[in-house]
Write an enzyme that holds these catalytic residues in place. Structure first.
Site, PDB file in Angstrom:
ATOM      1  CD  GLU A 400       0.020  -1.286   3.134  1.00  0.00           C
ATOM      2  OE1 GLU A 400       0.225  -1.388   4.339  1.00  0.00           O
ATOM      3  OE2 GLU A 400       0.114  -2.250   2.335  1.00  0.00           O
ATOM      4  CG  PHE A 490     -24.036   9.129 -41.355  1.00  0.00           C
ATOM      5  CD1 PHE A 490     -25.073   9.890 -41.856  1.00  0.00           C
ATOM      6  CD2 PHE A 490     -24.269   7.790 -41.071  1.00  0.00           C
ATOM      7  CE1 PHE A 490     -26.324   9.346 -42.035  1.00  0.00           C
ATOM      8  CE2 PHE A 490     -25.521   7.238 -41.248  1.00  0.00           C
ATOM      9  CZ  PHE A 490     -26.558   8.014 -41.745  1.00  0.00           C
ATOM     10  CG  ASP A 603     -13.389  -0.533 -34.187  1.00  0.00           C
ATOM     11  OD1 ASP A 603     -13.765  -1.736 -34.296  1.00  0.00           O
ATOM     12  OD2 ASP A 603     -13.714   0.335 -35.009  1.00  0.00           O
ATOM     13  CE  LYS A 605     -13.287  -1.892 -37.995  1.00  0.00           C
ATOM     14  NZ  LYS A 605     -14.753  -1.808 -38.047  1.00  0.00           N
ATOM     15  CG  ASN A 608     -10.226   0.743 -37.664  1.00  0.00           C
ATOM     16  OD1 ASN A 608     -10.684   1.303 -38.659  1.00  0.00           O
ATOM     17  ND2 ASN A 608     -10.956   0.502 -36.587  1.00  0.00           N
ATOM     18  CG  ASP A 621     -11.899   4.922 -36.656  1.00  0.00           C
ATOM     19  OD1 ASP A 621     -12.269   5.699 -35.754  1.00  0.00           O
ATOM     20  OD2 ASP A 621     -12.696   4.394 -37.446  1.00  0.00           O
ATOM     21  CB  THR A 638     -15.585  -4.743 -35.410  1.00  0.00           C
ATOM     22  OG1 THR A 638     -15.365  -3.366 -35.777  1.00  0.00           O
ATOM     23  CG2 THR A 638     -16.008  -5.528 -36.638  1.00  0.00           C
TER      24      THR A 638
END
Length: 793
Positions: A400, A490, A603, A605, A608, A621, A638
């Site tokens: 600690e 978009f 994400d 894949k 990207n 991305d 994804t």
């Protein structure tokens, strides 16, 4: 005789003329048949998903490359397990699809005229997933991988990217108060929830959770003919249980050429349900649902559903708070602060004889042991043993003082039980949450004022989260567009050139109307902050952001070597360990950089991952990336790459990124994701069965299989990079033997592939699939000012 000669000549002349007439007629008929056959071939080819991604002007070349291949009844066309290099279209006759070992094969489907098989064999060598045998005499059109690639068609295919899904941001859900329910209605809902296989796949619904879900549902009446769900609708927030009446489910019919045609796929009556994907994440609706008659439904919204799933986590947090309350050095923390620390604790697992703390090492991490036994030794002499049990609710803590100072460890702590489980928190995470512990301890003398509990957002500017003030500003007016690099639903990414310097940049443009409609304002602000916080050669850099009436813009580093996903498909890199090692190593370095900053990527894949002009890998991305201390509960990513804890909504840490790395390596080596399936729910069912249920192709080396399994452990704390040693465990794994990590990070290790880039304005390595062309939603300024910080200059 002269007469006879004359007559013979005349007769001969007439015969020749008639022969020409007959020949012309036959030629015309033959040409007509060939043209008809050619048109039929073109029609066949246009229905194949792979060839839909081939530009139309390449279809005649493809059709011309097809050859006729007949098969006799009973003849085997392809054999399960064999490596395929041919694609077939059935022109006439019938065939059957058989799956299983020789002598024990099961018929799973029948094929007839117009059906096709083997299209993946044109892009990569992969084992056939089934045996196909001719039932009758059949005629096929065949094209080989060799011919397909000789014509360069593999280079011209436009690959549509797999779409990521999000959680819906902070868009306000319309939620009605719960409706009164009688016993029969509750029973109907309970049966519907338990009968819905997709929900049962996603989460374990015990009796308590089922009751809680039923409690929050409200009832709605739906008149006949009303469209309760519309295919493609972005507002997908509700799950429905049919109480009475009938609903019909339709999907768009691709065979009708996108002219608005649709086909009926299912009918739902009382006790049935639909729309369950909305409970997991935000994704456009996959079908249209219309009331066939006056009907009624029970409605369950995503937010309440997720809140119910998280209640178990809340119970865990309270248990962790009890543990923290026993730690003397943390006694001055307020209740809210202990909650924050409890949420930030990371579960870690250890094996027998593993050293958790080594005497003399710098101390940075605090541990709470909740399962197992450890021995504490000083200068080699065992001083005490600590035992903990999850069942008995006992816990021990050590280290600690690391939360106060990075001072050398005073003792060695070693696991003596078969295994041990602990909760860990490092000093940096504690300081980010609450500020330095020294200041908190000093509060006792200052009226016990609360610290900055909950302040886990990254700094908004300066070195932590803003543009580099020492770099000259790049004004948007000084830039001119070169062309399109990529597009999503978009938004678009375009190449822009600086009018004065000639430098080029990638400009990402996103519709503000789309951002607001989907509640993603916080998400894009986070993306901006995270990109400004990163400074790695393995991550695409952000230079500026701009703001206009209808869009926001990210001006980023260009990577003109192309997208790794398309490159793998076109060049056939699947199965190459050399390529897989190099590109996965780039991901490892990017993740190390992100995780040091408490950023989860979420994400990963091939879509990207980009290559620059030298062939070096760049992660791009950050739309789903998040700054997290401890766990986050957003379901996003994804589907092919979802980790088990993301599907189950039990909360996830940066361990999900390492899971995705295992999936990525599998895809690099085989050409498909390990849990791949046609529908998301089928993927999730496979993921929850685990990596040991996956059939690994025989061409994968034992070292590769071992690495993937070590990364894709179901328990996040058991994943190889989550064990003590972190990412070093990956780098030291046998699969990377001989890979020079030092040269790699210095960019002196030659890439396995050098893309062709003819200059700073070369767009040749990019193509946009027609399905991905951007659309924009009209934006009306709501006066909230959410976008004000996007105009960095």
């Amino acid at each position: 005789m002269g007469c006879n000669t004359s007559s013979t000549a005349a007769s001969s002349s007439a015969s020749t003329k008639d022969g020409k007439t007959t020949g012309n007629a036959q030629d015309k008929q033959q040409a007509k048949e060939e043209n008809k056959q050619y048109q039929a071939t073109m029609s066949f080819l246009s229905q194949v998903p792979l060839f839909m991604r081939l530009p139309k002007d390449q279809h005649p070349i493809l059709a011309a490359a097809c050859v006729n291949q007949p098969f006799k009844a009973g003849q085997t066309i392809i054999t399960q397990g064999e490596v395929g290099r041919e694609f077939f279209i059935i022109q006439s006759g019938e065939a059957e699809v058989l799956v299983g070992e020789a002598g024990n094969q099961k018929k799973v489907a029948a094929l007839k005229q117009g059906d096709y098989f083997g299209e993946n064999a044109l892009l990569r060598n992969e084992p056939r997933s089934a045996t196909i045998k001719a039932v009758t005499e059949i005629r096929t059109l065949k094209i080989t991988q060799e011919k397909f690639q000789e014509l360069g068609l593999n280079e011209k295919i436009q690959f549509a990217n797999r779409k990521a899904v999000g959680a819906g941001g902070k868009r306000q859900l319309v939620v009605q108060p719960p409706s009164e329910k009688n016993g029969d209605e509750r029973q109907l809902m309970e049966k519907a929830l338990k009968k819905n296989e997709n929900i049962q796949t996603m989460v374990k619904l015990d009796e308590i959770r089922v009751k809680q879900i039923i409690d929050i549902a409200w009832k709605e009446n739906v008149p006949s003919g009303k469209e309760i769900i519309s295919e493609g609708d972005l507002i997908a927030d509700y799950f429905y249980i049919c109480q009475s009446g009938t609903f019909e489910i339709f999907v768009a019919d691709a065979k009708k050429g996108g002219q608005g045609g649709r086909k009926l796929v299912q009918t739902v009556t009382a006790g049935g349900s639909f729309g369950e994907l909305a409970l997991l994440y935000l994704v456009p609706r996959a079908a249209t649902v219309i009331a066939k008659e006056d009907s009624s439904v029970w409605v369950i919204d995503r937010k309440n559903f997720k809140d119910i799933l998280m209640k178990v986590s809340d119970e865990k947090i309270q248990e962790y708070v009890k543990y923290l309350s026993r730690v003397e050095i943390l006694s001055s923390l307020l209740a809210a602060e202990k909650q924050q620390v409890a949420k930030a604790l990371m579960e870690v697992h250890f094996a027998k004889n593993e050293v958790i703390i080594q005497q003399g090492d710098p101390g940075t991490t605090f541990y709470i042991l909740f399962e197992g036994e450890v021995a504490v030794s000083i200068d080699g002499d065992e001083k005490v043993r600590l035992q903990a049990s999850e069942d008995r609710g006992t816990a021990q803590y050590f280290g600690e003082r690391a939360l106060l100072h990075n001072e050398p460890r005073a003792a060695t702590v070693r696991v003596v039980s078969k295994d041990a489980k602990a909760l860990a928190l490092d000093k940096e995470a504690f300081d980010l949450l609450l500020g330095p512990l020294e200041e908190i301890l000093a509060r006792k003398d200052q009226g016990n004022q609360p610290s900055k509990a909950g302040a886990v957002a990254p700094p908004a500017g300066g070195a932590g989260g803003g543009r580099d003030p020492n770099r000259p500003k790049i004004l948007m007016t000084d830039l001119q567009k070169v062309g399109l690099l990529g597009a999503g639903g978009f938004g678009a990414v375009e190449l822009w050139e600086h009018k004065t310097t000639g430098e080029t940049y990638a400009m990402k443009c996103i519709s503000k109307g789309f951002i607001v409609k989907t509640g993603m304002q916080d998400s894009v602000i986070t993306e901006k902050n995270i990109l400004f916080m990163t400074n790695s050669d393995f991550i695409i850099r952000l230079y500026e952001t701009y703001n206009s009436k209808q869009s926001i813009y990210f001006l980023m580093e260009p990577a003109l070597g192309g997208e790794l996903y398309s490159m793998y498909q076109r060049k056939g890199f699947y199965g190459s360990e050399k390529h897989a090692r190099y590109y996965s190593a780039g991901v490892v370095c990017a993740f190390e950089h992100l995780h040091e900053r408490h950023i989860i990527y979420r994400d990963l894949k091939p879509e990207n991952l980009l290559l620059n002009e030298k062939g070096h890998l760049k992660v791009t991305d950050m739309g789903l990336a998040k700054f997290v201390i401890g766990k986050t509960y957003t379901t996003c990513g994804t589907p092919d790459y979802f980790a088990p804890e993301v599907i189950a909504s039990t909360g996830h840490t940066h361990a999900v990124d390492w899971w995705m790395l295992g999936v990525l390596i599998f895809e690099f080596m085989t050409g498909s994701a390990p849990f791949e399936a046609p529908y998301p729910m089928q993927i999730y069912a496979k993921v929850l069965k685990g990596i040991n249920s996956v059939k690994f192709p025989p061409q994968l080396s034992p070292q590769c299989v071992d690495l993937i399994k070590a990364i894709c452990q179901k328990e996040p704390a058991d994943r190889l990079p989550m064990l003590p040693g972190g990412a070093k465990n990956l780098k030291a794994h046998a699969w990377y033997k001989g890979f020079n990590w030092d040269k790699f990070v210095e960019f002196t290790l030659d890439p396995p592939f050098a893309p062709k880039v003819r200059g700073k304005k070369d767009l040749a390595n990019f193509s946009v699939h027609p399905d991905e062309m951007p659309r924009f939603i009209e934006y009306v300024d709501d006066g909230s000012g959410w976008d004000k910080d996007f105009a960095t200059c």
